[in-house]
Design an enzyme around this catalytic site. Structure first.
Site, PDB file in Angstrom:
ATOM      1  N   ASP A 137     -22.873 -10.808 -53.091  1.00 45.51           N
ATOM      2  CA  ASP A 137     -22.187 -12.105 -53.108  1.00 45.51           C
ATOM      3  C   ASP A 137     -21.104 -12.175 -54.184  1.00 45.51           C
ATOM      4  OD1 ASP A 137     -23.852 -13.179 -51.076  1.00 45.51           O
ATOM      5  OD2 ASP A 137     -25.398 -13.626 -52.559  1.00 45.51           O
ATOM      6  N   ASP A 171     -25.353 -18.817 -49.420  1.00 43.78           N
ATOM      7  CA  ASP A 171     -26.038 -17.584 -49.053  1.00 43.78           C
ATOM      8  C   ASP A 171     -27.454 -17.980 -48.631  1.00 43.78           C
ATOM      9  OD1 ASP A 171     -26.645 -14.783 -48.877  1.00 43.78           O
ATOM     10  OD2 ASP A 171     -27.674 -14.972 -50.796  1.00 43.78           O
ATOM     11  N   ASP A 229     -26.572 -15.419 -54.880  1.00 41.90           N
ATOM     12  CA  ASP A 229     -27.399 -14.838 -55.948  1.00 41.90           C
ATOM     13  C   ASP A 229     -27.349 -13.326 -56.048  1.00 41.90           C
ATOM     14  OD1 ASP A 229     -28.886 -14.325 -53.536  1.00 41.90           O
ATOM     15  OD2 ASP A 229     -30.655 -14.008 -54.788  1.00 41.90           O
TER      16      ASP A 229
END
Length: 771
Positions: free
Chosen positions: A670, A477, A666
């Site tokens: 996600d 990410d 995080d």
């Protein structure tokens, strides 16, 4: 849901439902009638998602789950029902997702089928599940303490007996020690070992033999054989210490597993609690904005709600009046709030940052986008590799073979030498108990987990290191992972007489009343006193105006400040947000606000690429920022503006190509893809639900620990293979010796202990840190 049943005078149902000792009893007619309450369409609104008129999906909570085999058993039981379409049970949270055809099957029949095999299911209730977890944890801890205290005391009595030469301890004191050991072992057998008995009873009711079956037989056989030797004064047939130690070690392992599972479940369930409990419903809009406070669970489609600044939006809806900045990072991953105005859609769980809004509800309950993410998360967790479950499904063959061997051993020796038959059978059961085999993997994983904790990495799931050693792709990410995840002032450029310090102080003063990430960045960068301002006006999505002395200043988008916006300077940071300050249609300063890559990100990427891994960047942020970061770090692939569904599909495609994927993220958005990936690492500074979905957690967000973690994972698998070979060799050698009568129960216990110590000692090599 619970309150509805209590209001109906059926609260005795809950008292009956939680009585653990009655799980094996037939369901009374009264309880069956109470279950039929859940067939009511109105009652199902809060926990049942309507996919169509006939197809429904319920979120249920299961009671009585103790291991992966319980999950498999419940799934098989439900899949046999005509009308059940799919069943997914999340082992971490004990939440089941059941889809069924309501024309062929009623929900009450599903609840009855689960109850028929000794479990309980009811509509998901967060407070009820919390109470159940607390009760289970207290019971498990009490049983563990009883077994541990008994083991310590019994070993104090047993060691002198084992160590002293024959005849050295006077008979009266010797038998006093044995009777004391018996008394201390009784609570272990009749209280601490209850979970094994219950699991064995469930297995026997369904005509299968699980891993708890030989455990139960071993405990009871060793205990009663030792008791028989005690009352018949057979000195070398007493092994109460083995019973208490065996139970303590097994309970300890299950307690640690339960702690990890409950912690994961608690963090995951907090996602459901993001929605507010109450909402402000308008009754006479647009004539009046007078509102009344109602429970969010009682909202209906078409209701008009007033959402004030700083409040969380309680349901999906369409803005009917007002404009504001909405923090949608929960769903999109975008780090900045987005402007929303009349006619645009907002989603439940996002936060109204700036101005009041009037929202018309268009989705509630299980139909909201947030509920969809919860379903995605449950689905992804259900699709995790189930090595433990697979092993348990085939364990019945191994267990049955082991029991047949023990039975044949007893029969053979009873025919040949009856006096030795019982003790040789006990020796077979004890020596063949796969302690070393069962410790081979957990011992290595525990040692490696301790080493990782020193490195700042927490392991949340047992399969993480095994899978981590086999990965081929790493998916990052962006915001909060490769970058710090917070807005910072990157650069300032002034035009005219105003210097940078004065311009920053003025901008910080104008943003001093805002909680916007850009405002926090300007305030954090400024160290000078703030000037006093008047007539501060916020224009949502554009900027702020304020009066300083006789001049009206503007701060915000360049086009909001001036119609003659200057060109971006040559040294302007790429992919940064440009904030302008000016007055009288003249820009006097530009501020670059953006997110900085982590200092160690480039080095980590290079080390991973040297390992031959393929690196991907998968982010919900806008394309310019994502492409700029991917180019700077020389990543192999990048995808921008990705929704939670897009991320899940992206990783699924990689897996379909035979790739082993490590996902690092995080945010709440996600969570589904973290759960779906073969193995996942969550940043410690991220959201609770992301940490709950991650198999590994980076405590201090130190991305530089990733290469060392990969190296340790490979070393761990090497140690595990060594342990498994030793454990298999031990069983192949020891079992024939026990069957032949060359191993006494005492020697069998010693052999089992030594084999376990060897396995643990080999695993402890993983604790050594590299210099």
């Amino acid at each position: 849901m619970a309150q509805t049943i209590i209001d109906a005078g059926l609260d005795d149902y809950y008292q009956h439902r939680t009585e653990g000792g009655r799980q094996a009893e037939a369901l009374p007619a009264e309880l069956l009638q109470q279950m039929q309450l859940y067939d009511n369409d109105e009652l199902q609104k809060s926990f049942v998602h309507l996919e169509s008129e006939q197809v429904r999906e319920a979120a249920l909570m299961l009671e009585g789950i103790t291991c992966a085999a319980c999950v498999w058993l419940n799934e098989q039981q439900l899949r046999r029902l005509p009308g059940v379409l799919t069943v997914d049970i999340n082992y971490a949270t004990h939440r089941a997702r059941v889809r069924w055809d309501n024309d062929r099957l009623q929900l009450s029949a599903i609840l009855e089928a689960i109850a028929a095999i000794g479990y309980r299911a009811h509509p998901y209730d967060a407070s009820r599940q919390e109470a159940l977890h607390q009760k289970e944890r207290k019971q498990a801890l009490n049983r563990l303490w009883v077994a541990g205290l008994s083991m310590m005391q019994v070993m104090m009595y047993a060691v002198p007996v084992y160590m002293a030469p024959d005849g050295e301890i006077e008979a009266q004191y010797l038998w006093l020690l044995h009777w004391a050991s018996f008394v201390l072992t009784v609570p272990v057998v009749i209280y601490s070992a209850i979970p094994f008995y219950r699991a064995t009873w469930r297995d026997l009711k369904t005509r299968r033999a699980g891993m708890d079956t030989p455990v139960t037989i071993g405990i009871l056989t060793a205990f009663f054989a030792s008791f028989w030797a005690l009352i018949n004064r057979i000195e070398h047939g007493i092994y109460f210490d083995s019973v208490s130690m065996f139970v303590f070690l097994l309970l300890g392992g299950r307690y640690l597993e339960g702690m990890a599972r409950r912690k994961t479940g608690e963090a995951t369930e907090r996602l459901v609690k993001l929605l507010p409990a109450f909402a402000h419903r308008l009754s006479n809009w647009p004539a009046s904005r007078d509102s009344s406070e109602v429970a969010a669970a009682n909202l209906a489609l078409g209701d008009l709600l007033l959402v004030k600044p700083g409040e969380t939006i309680p349901a999906d809806g369409i803005i009917r009046d007002g404009q504001s900045s909405i923090d949608e990072s929960l769903l999109s991953g975008e780090s900045l709030p987005v402007a929303r105005r009349s006619g645009e859609e907002v989603v439940a769980g996002s936060v109204n940052s700036a101005s009041p809004l009037v929202i018309e509800v268009n989705r509630i309950g299980q139909g909201t986008r947030l509920a969809g993410i919860v379903r995605l998360l449950d689905q992804a967790l259900a699709e995790k590799p189930r090595l433990a479950l697979l092993a348990d499904r085939f364990a019945s063959v191994f267990v049955a073979a082991l029991l047949l061997v023990a039975l044949a051993t007893f029969a053979g020796w009873y025919w040949f030498e009856p006096a030795r038959a019982l003790w040789i059978t006990v020796a077979v059961l004890v020596i063949s108990c796969p302690c070393a085999l069962s410790l081979a993997t957990p011992a290595a994983l525990t040692a490696a987990t301790g080493h990782l904790a020193q490195l700042g990495v927490l392991t949340a799931r047992g399969h993480a290191l095994e899978t981590l050693s086999k990965i081929s792709d790493v998916v990052f990410d962006k915001t909060g992972t490769l970058t710090h995840g917070r807005m910072q002032l990157l650069h300032t450029r002034t035009f005219g007489t105003l210097d940078e310090g004065a311009a920053l102080a003025l901008a910080a003063a104008m943003e001093s009343g805002s909680e916007h990430p850009i405002a926090r960045a300007l305030l954090a960068a400024n160290a000078a006193p703030l000037p006093a301002l008047g007539d501060v006006v916020n224009t949502p999505g554009q900027g702020i105006s304020a009066r300083l002395q006789d001049t009206v200043w503007r701060l915000g988008r360049p086009e909001f400040v001036s119609s003659r916006a200057p060109a971006t300077p040559d040294n302007w940071p790429a992919a940064a947000t440009c904030i302008a300050l000016g007055h009288d249609d003249e820009i006097v300063a530009l501020f670059a606000i953006g997110d900085q890559p982590r200092a160690e990100a480039a080095a980590v990427v290079q080390q991973l690429q040297r390992r031959g891994l393929t690196l991907h960047l998968l982010s919900g942020d806008a394309a310019p920022a994502v492409e700029h970061l991917a180019a700077n770090l020389d990543l192999d692939h990048a995808r921008a503006a990705a929704t939670p569904e897009d991320k899940l599909a992206y990783v699924s495609r990689l897996q379909q190509q035979g790739r082993r994927v490590l996902m690092i993220g995080d945010g709440v958005n996600d969570a589904p893809v973290l759960a779906r990936a073969d193995v996942s690492l969550a940043m410690g500074g991220g959201t609770d639900v992301a940490r709950a979905s991650g198999d590994l957690i980076l405590i201090h967000d130190e991305l530089g620990r990733l290469p060392a973690t990969l190296a340790l994972a490979q070393r761990t698998m090497h140690i595990i293979r060594q342990n498994l070979w030793w454990a298999a060799l031990y069983n192949l050698l020891a079992l024939p010796l026990a069957i032949a009568g060359w191993v006494t129960p005492w020697l069998a216990s010693l052999g089992m202990a030594l084999s376990s110590l060897l396995v643990v000692g080999n695993a402890l090599r993983l604790i050594k840190r590299d210099k």
